[in-house]
Scaffold this motif. Sequence first.
Motif, PDB file in Angstrom:
ATOM      1  N   ARG A   1       0.856  -1.186   0.000  1.00  0.00           N
ATOM      2  CA  ARG A   1       0.000   0.000   0.000  1.00  0.00           C
ATOM      3  C   ARG A   1       0.892   1.235   0.000  1.00  0.00           C
ATOM      4  O   ARG A   1       1.786   1.356   0.847  1.00  0.00           O
TER       5      ARG A   1
ATOM      6  N   GLU B   1      -0.485  -0.806  -8.325  1.00  0.00           N
ATOM      7  CA  GLU B   1       0.317  -1.988  -8.032  1.00  0.00           C
ATOM      8  C   GLU B   1       1.061  -2.393  -9.314  1.00  0.00           C
ATOM      9  O   GLU B   1       0.490  -2.393 -10.406  1.00  0.00           O
TER      10      GLU B   1
ATOM     11  N   TRP C   1      -4.310   2.873  -7.045  1.00  0.00           N
ATOM     12  CA  TRP C   1      -4.464   3.602  -5.786  1.00  0.00           C
ATOM     13  C   TRP C   1      -4.830   5.057  -6.016  1.00  0.00           C
ATOM     14  O   TRP C   1      -5.412   5.703  -5.136  1.00  0.00           O
TER      15      TRP C   1
END
Length: 355
Positions: A3, A123, A144
């Motif tokens: 993350r 990612e 994201w």
Amino acid sequence: MTRPAAALREAVQINCHIADARHAQDLSLCTFLLQMREFHRWERGLPLNAPLVRSEIGAWIARREALWADLEAREFAALPLGDGRAPGEPFGVEAVNALLAPQGLVYGAGWESARRPAFFLAELIELRPIAAEGLVVQVCGREWARGLFAPPAALAGDTVVLRRESMARWLWEKFEVFGLKRADGPFKAVARAYDLESDFLAGLPRMLDEQAETLILHEIGEHRAGRRLGPAWGEIRLALDDRRSELLLRAVRDQIADLGTTLPALIERGDAVSLHFWFAGYDGLRKQLFPGLAEAYRAWCEGDGAAALQQACAAGACHFEDLAAQVLELHLVHGSAASRPIAALLASPQAVCGP
């Protein structure tokens, strides 16, 4: 799955909002509303097929347009990279990715058109070389941060950027439009091949895997076309002063890429589903510039063994390469005053590949 740091994610998302604030008005109303519906789903983390409430979408669009009004005049933000490092430049893709790749992340900041930037943070799934072309395929997964403009595949220098999440959402948009009428045609053949009408989500993974290769083929064609056309082609796009001429110029390069690379490869492979998939997106200015290609597709559907398609690809590739040469010649002769004669050429009957 790594993350990203909140500060980095927020900075990239701010840049996405700034880009949207400046360029969302470039879209037609229909395209804008379709893309905003899907962007709303992404932002809320909803499944692709989640039903949407019209009043909620309307209120969300109003809030987003108010945010755009606040951000439109801002400069793109530098990227906080942590560990005491200097902030990354918004368009310093290589330097930023050199730091993010070991973390399993990838950053994108390119130009979706000559004047419209597209940022994202995702990612990193895979880096796959295409040695024969001198290219690398950068396969991206969960996103994201992203903007309204989220092309599923793009060529960035010598890298083919494949955004699987954006591709999935793009395919869902196509399926939603198809579902309004369920009309016969190439997308119906695609829907049948993947059994999308029974369960879109069940058919999606295989469709993503297989049709990602079709998108990659197009980007390989773009790379080859770019080498032939040279840097002057990009200069011409930036110099054009009207949107339609810019789109026509882009369509010419797309024709060179697909007639010279994508379609011949699919025909050679005998990849019927991918041919249907490609023709499901053959519309707009590309179709106007070469209406005979759709006729050749119909002949293939009727069982001519792709003879008409092969002939059309060969004729079309010659036509659009010649048209591109004329555009480059006008640029060479007229320099900064070439915009008007180039626009006139692209809008003329001779730009159309006829029988």
